[in-house]
Design a protein around this motif. Structure first.
Motif, PDB file in Angstrom:
ATOM      1  N   LEU A  46     -13.702  -0.796 -10.869  1.00 42.65           N
ATOM      2  CA  LEU A  46     -13.394   0.261 -10.789  1.00 42.65           C
ATOM      3  C   LEU A  46     -14.354   0.050  -8.542  1.00 42.65           C
ATOM      4  O   LEU A  46     -13.133  -0.163  -7.795  1.00 42.65           O
ATOM      5  CB  LEU A  46     -14.513   1.265 -10.382  1.00 42.65           C
ATOM      6  N   ARG A  47     -15.025  -1.450  -9.256  1.00 41.77           N
ATOM      7  CA  ARG A  47     -15.569  -1.715  -7.403  1.00 41.77           C
ATOM      8  C   ARG A  47     -14.183  -3.155  -6.648  1.00 41.77           C
ATOM      9  O   ARG A  47     -14.232  -2.743  -6.154  1.00 41.77           O
ATOM     10  CB  ARG A  47     -16.801  -2.299  -7.552  1.00 41.77           C
ATOM     11  N   VAL A  48     -14.065  -3.701  -8.449  1.00 39.15           N
ATOM     12  CA  VAL A  48     -13.022  -4.363  -8.088  1.00 39.15           C
ATOM     13  C   VAL A  48     -11.667  -3.771  -6.840  1.00 39.15           C
ATOM     14  O   VAL A  48     -10.617  -4.360  -6.496  1.00 39.15           O
ATOM     15  CB  VAL A  48     -13.076  -5.174  -9.015  1.00 39.15           C
ATOM     16  N   LEU A  49     -11.400  -2.631  -7.807  1.00 41.64           N
ATOM     17  CA  LEU A  49     -10.445  -2.290  -7.398  1.00 41.64           C
ATOM     18  C   LEU A  49      -9.947  -1.411  -6.257  1.00 41.64           C
ATOM     19  O   LEU A  49      -9.582  -2.206  -5.211  1.00 41.64           O
ATOM     20  CB  LEU A  49      -9.400  -0.869  -8.507  1.00 41.64           C
ATOM     21  N   GLU A  50     -11.530  -0.775  -5.773  1.00 40.43           N
ATOM     22  CA  GLU A  50     -11.711  -0.431  -3.992  1.00 40.43           C
ATOM     23  C   GLU A  50     -12.002  -1.832  -3.470  1.00 40.43           C
ATOM     24  O   GLU A  50     -10.967  -1.500  -2.376  1.00 40.43           O
ATOM     25  CB  GLU A  50     -13.248   0.021  -4.561  1.00 40.43           C
ATOM     26  N   SER A  51     -11.996  -2.897  -4.109  1.00 42.12           N
ATOM     27  CA  SER A  51     -11.979  -4.273  -2.914  1.00 42.12           C
ATOM     28  C   SER A  51     -10.525  -4.800  -2.336  1.00 42.12           C
ATOM     29  O   SER A  51     -10.421  -4.731  -1.639  1.00 42.12           O
ATOM     30  CB  SER A  51     -13.239  -5.253  -3.581  1.00 42.12           C
ATOM     31  N   ILE A  52     -10.145  -4.593  -3.714  1.00 44.46           N
ATOM     32  CA  ILE A  52      -8.768  -5.168  -3.718  1.00 44.46           C
ATOM     33  C   ILE A  52      -7.484  -4.154  -2.546  1.00 44.46           C
ATOM     34  O   ILE A  52      -7.490  -4.416  -1.811  1.00 44.46           O
ATOM     35  CB  ILE A  52      -7.711  -4.822  -5.229  1.00 44.46           C
ATOM     36  N   GLU A  53      -8.676  -3.137  -2.937  1.00 47.70           N
ATOM     37  CA  GLU A  53      -8.041  -1.855  -1.817  1.00 47.70           C
ATOM     38  C   GLU A  53      -7.704  -1.879  -0.747  1.00 47.70           C
ATOM     39  O   GLU A  53      -7.365  -1.872   0.312  1.00 47.70           O
ATOM     40  CB  GLU A  53      -7.451  -0.715  -2.618  1.00 47.70           C
ATOM     41  N   LEU A  80       0.854  -1.206   0.632  1.00 52.45           N
ATOM     42  CA  LEU A  80      -0.052   0.516  -0.141  1.00 52.45           C
ATOM     43  C   LEU A  80       1.162   1.306   0.174  1.00 52.45           C
ATOM     44  O   LEU A  80       0.660   2.334   0.010  1.00 52.45           O
ATOM     45  CB  LEU A  80      -0.734   0.361   1.287  1.00 52.45           C
ATOM     46  N   ARG A  81       2.047   1.252   1.006  1.00 50.31           N
ATOM     47  CA  ARG A  81       2.717   2.772   0.434  1.00 50.31           C
ATOM     48  C   ARG A  81       4.420   2.739   0.073  1.00 50.31           C
ATOM     49  O   ARG A  81       4.605   3.824  -0.994  1.00 50.31           O
ATOM     50  CB  ARG A  81       3.305   2.290   2.112  1.00 50.31           C
ATOM     51  N   ASP A  82       3.788   1.363  -1.814  1.00 49.54           N
ATOM     52  CA  ASP A  82       5.098   1.418  -2.493  1.00 49.54           C
ATOM     53  C   ASP A  82       4.395   2.023  -3.637  1.00 49.54           C
ATOM     54  O   ASP A  82       2.787   2.345  -3.717  1.00 49.54           O
ATOM     55  CB  ASP A  82       4.718  -0.102  -3.028  1.00 49.54           C
ATOM     56  N   ASP A  83       5.068   3.218  -4.006  1.00 50.27           N
ATOM     57  CA  ASP A  83       4.928   4.461  -4.810  1.00 50.27           C
ATOM     58  C   ASP A  83       4.619   3.456  -6.687  1.00 50.27           C
ATOM     59  O   ASP A  83       3.436   3.925  -6.895  1.00 50.27           O
ATOM     60  CB  ASP A  83       5.866   5.002  -4.674  1.00 50.27           C
ATOM     61  N   THR A  84       5.053   2.747  -6.914  1.00 44.07           N
ATOM     62  CA  THR A  84       4.860   2.094  -7.946  1.00 44.07           C
ATOM     63  C   THR A  84       3.245   1.397  -7.581  1.00 44.07           C
ATOM     64  O   THR A  84       2.525   1.645  -9.033  1.00 44.07           O
ATOM     65  CB  THR A  84       5.563   1.007  -8.715  1.00 44.07           C
ATOM     66  N   PHE A  85       2.920   0.926  -6.993  1.00 45.99           N
ATOM     67  CA  PHE A  85       2.039   0.729  -7.128  1.00 45.99           C
ATOM     68  C   PHE A  85       0.653   0.726  -6.844  1.00 45.99           C
ATOM     69  O   PHE A  85      -0.745   1.080  -7.075  1.00 45.99           O
ATOM     70  CB  PHE A  85       1.480  -0.603  -5.115  1.00 45.99           C
ATOM     71  N   GLN A  86       0.920   2.274  -5.971  1.00 41.82           N
ATOM     72  CA  GLN A  86      -0.399   3.186  -6.609  1.00 41.82           C
ATOM     73  C   GLN A  86      -0.413   4.263  -7.781  1.00 41.82           C
ATOM     74  O   GLN A  86      -1.714   4.441  -8.279  1.00 41.82           O
ATOM     75  CB  GLN A  86       0.690   4.381  -5.443  1.00 41.82           C
ATOM     76  N   GLU A  87       0.883   4.458  -7.877  1.00 43.69           N
ATOM     77  CA  GLU A  87       0.400   4.319  -9.311  1.00 43.69           C
ATOM     78  C   GLU A  87       0.001   3.500 -10.310  1.00 43.69           C
ATOM     79  O   GLU A  87      -1.152   4.211 -11.623  1.00 43.69           O
ATOM     80  CB  GLU A  87       1.829   4.975  -9.762  1.00 43.69           C
ATOM     81  N   MET A  88      -0.068   2.619 -10.445  1.00 42.64           N
ATOM     82  CA  MET A  88      -0.526   0.844 -10.932  1.00 42.64           C
ATOM     83  C   MET A  88      -2.048   1.489 -11.077  1.00 42.64           C
ATOM     84  O   MET A  88      -2.789   1.687 -11.585  1.00 42.64           O
ATOM     85  CB  MET A  88       0.487   0.429 -11.278  1.00 42.64           C
ATOM     86  N   MET A  89      -2.247   1.778  -9.633  1.00 44.43           N
ATOM     87  CA  MET A  89      -3.746   1.295  -9.427  1.00 44.43           C
ATOM     88  C   MET A  89      -4.470   2.676  -9.740  1.00 44.43           C
ATOM     89  O   MET A  89      -5.727   2.506 -10.218  1.00 44.43           O
ATOM     90  CB  MET A  89      -3.665   1.672  -7.978  1.00 44.43           C
ATOM     91  N   GLU A  90      -3.919   3.686  -9.764  1.00 47.43           N
ATOM     92  CA  GLU A  90      -3.921   5.747 -10.371  1.00 47.43           C
ATOM     93  C   GLU A  90      -4.667   4.859 -11.349  1.00 47.43           C
ATOM     94  O   GLU A  90      -5.984   5.661 -11.695  1.00 47.43           O
ATOM     95  CB  GLU A  90      -3.600   6.646  -9.974  1.00 47.43           C
ATOM     96  N   ASN A  91      -3.745   4.481 -12.473  1.00 46.80           N
ATOM     97  CA  ASN A  91      -3.253   4.239 -13.283  1.00 46.80           C
ATOM     98  C   ASN A  91      -4.758   3.687 -14.257  1.00 46.80           C
ATOM     99  O   ASN A  91      -6.074   4.011 -14.794  1.00 46.80           O
ATOM    100  CB  ASN A  91      -3.008   3.481 -14.356  1.00 46.80           C
ATOM    101  N   LEU A  92      -4.682   2.019 -13.113  1.00 50.28           N
ATOM    102  CA  LEU A  92      -6.033   1.523 -13.434  1.00 50.28           C
ATOM    103  C   LEU A  92      -7.450   2.240 -13.608  1.00 50.28           C
ATOM    104  O   LEU A  92      -8.593   2.541 -14.217  1.00 50.28           O
ATOM    105  CB  LEU A  92      -5.930   0.444 -12.744  1.00 50.28           C
ATOM    106  N   ARG A  93      -7.479   3.168 -12.363  1.00 52.88           N
ATOM    107  CA  ARG A  93      -8.707   4.029 -12.349  1.00 52.88           C
ATOM    108  C   ARG A  93      -9.175   4.466 -12.858  1.00 52.88           C
ATOM    109  O   ARG A  93     -10.664   4.928 -13.504  1.00 52.88           O
ATOM    110  CB  ARG A  93      -8.964   3.972 -10.647  1.00 52.88           C
ATOM    111  N   GLY A  94      -8.135   5.716 -13.244  1.00 50.50           N
ATOM    112  CA  GLY A  94      -7.916   6.264 -14.599  1.00 50.50           C
ATOM    113  C   GLY A  94      -8.638   6.314 -15.972  1.00 50.50           C
ATOM    114  O   GLY A  94      -9.492   6.448 -16.582  1.00 50.50           O
ATOM    115  N   ASN A  95      -7.966   4.240 -16.397  1.00 47.44           N
ATOM    116  CA  ASN A  95      -8.603   3.692 -17.495  1.00 47.44           C
ATOM    117  C   ASN A  95     -10.115   4.102 -17.530  1.00 47.44           C
ATOM    118  O   ASN A  95     -10.855   3.975 -18.061  1.00 47.44           O
ATOM    119  CB  ASN A  95      -7.413   2.816 -17.505  1.00 47.44           C
ATOM    120  N   GLU A  96     -10.743   3.007 -16.218  1.00 52.93           N
ATOM    121  CA  GLU A  96     -11.872   3.263 -15.932  1.00 52.93           C
ATOM    122  C   GLU A  96     -12.893   3.954 -16.047  1.00 52.93           C
ATOM    123  O   GLU A  96     -13.927   4.190 -16.906  1.00 52.93           O
ATOM    124  CB  GLU A  96     -12.354   1.853 -15.152  1.00 52.93           C
ATOM    125  N   LEU A  97     -12.966   5.093 -15.386  1.00 52.88           N
ATOM    126  CA  LEU A  97     -13.411   6.537 -15.747  1.00 52.88           C
ATOM    127  C   LEU A  97     -13.153   6.943 -17.034  1.00 52.88           C
ATOM    128  O   LEU A  97     -14.382   7.454 -17.218  1.00 52.88           O
ATOM    129  CB  LEU A  97     -12.172   7.420 -14.642  1.00 52.88           C
TER     130      LEU A  97
END
Length: 76
Positions: A49-56, A11-28
């Motif tokens: 988007l709900r799956v990404l939220e569930s993973i986090e 959760l603290r990893d910058d690369t993981f956070q960036e990847m999750m943001e990119n995935l969220r942005g793609n779906e939005l």
């Protein structure tokens, strides 16, 4: 390293956070740029988007579990 620490590190990893943001942005973007009749596309993007939220949420719960267990032991 236990599961709680692993989840916290992820959760603290910058690369993981960036990847999750990119995935969220793609779906939005799919939702925003869809045509009027593309309800299936919007629904699929919403579900993703709900799956990404569930993973986090699951990772956050995993990272908090150690602290919860420690507090539980203090009460007993």
């Amino acid at each position: 390293m236990d599961k709680a620490q692993w989840a916290l590190n992820l959760l603290r990893d910058d690369t993981f956070q960036e990847m999750m943001e990119n995935l969220r942005g793609n779906e939005l973007n799919k939702i925003i740029n869809s045509n009027y009749g593309e309800t299936d596309l919007r629904e699929e993007a919403y579900m993703r988007l709900r799956v990404l939220e569930s993973i986090e949420s699951h990772l956050e719960a995993m990272s908090a579990q150690k602290m919860i267990d420690e507090k539980r032991m203090k009460i007993l």
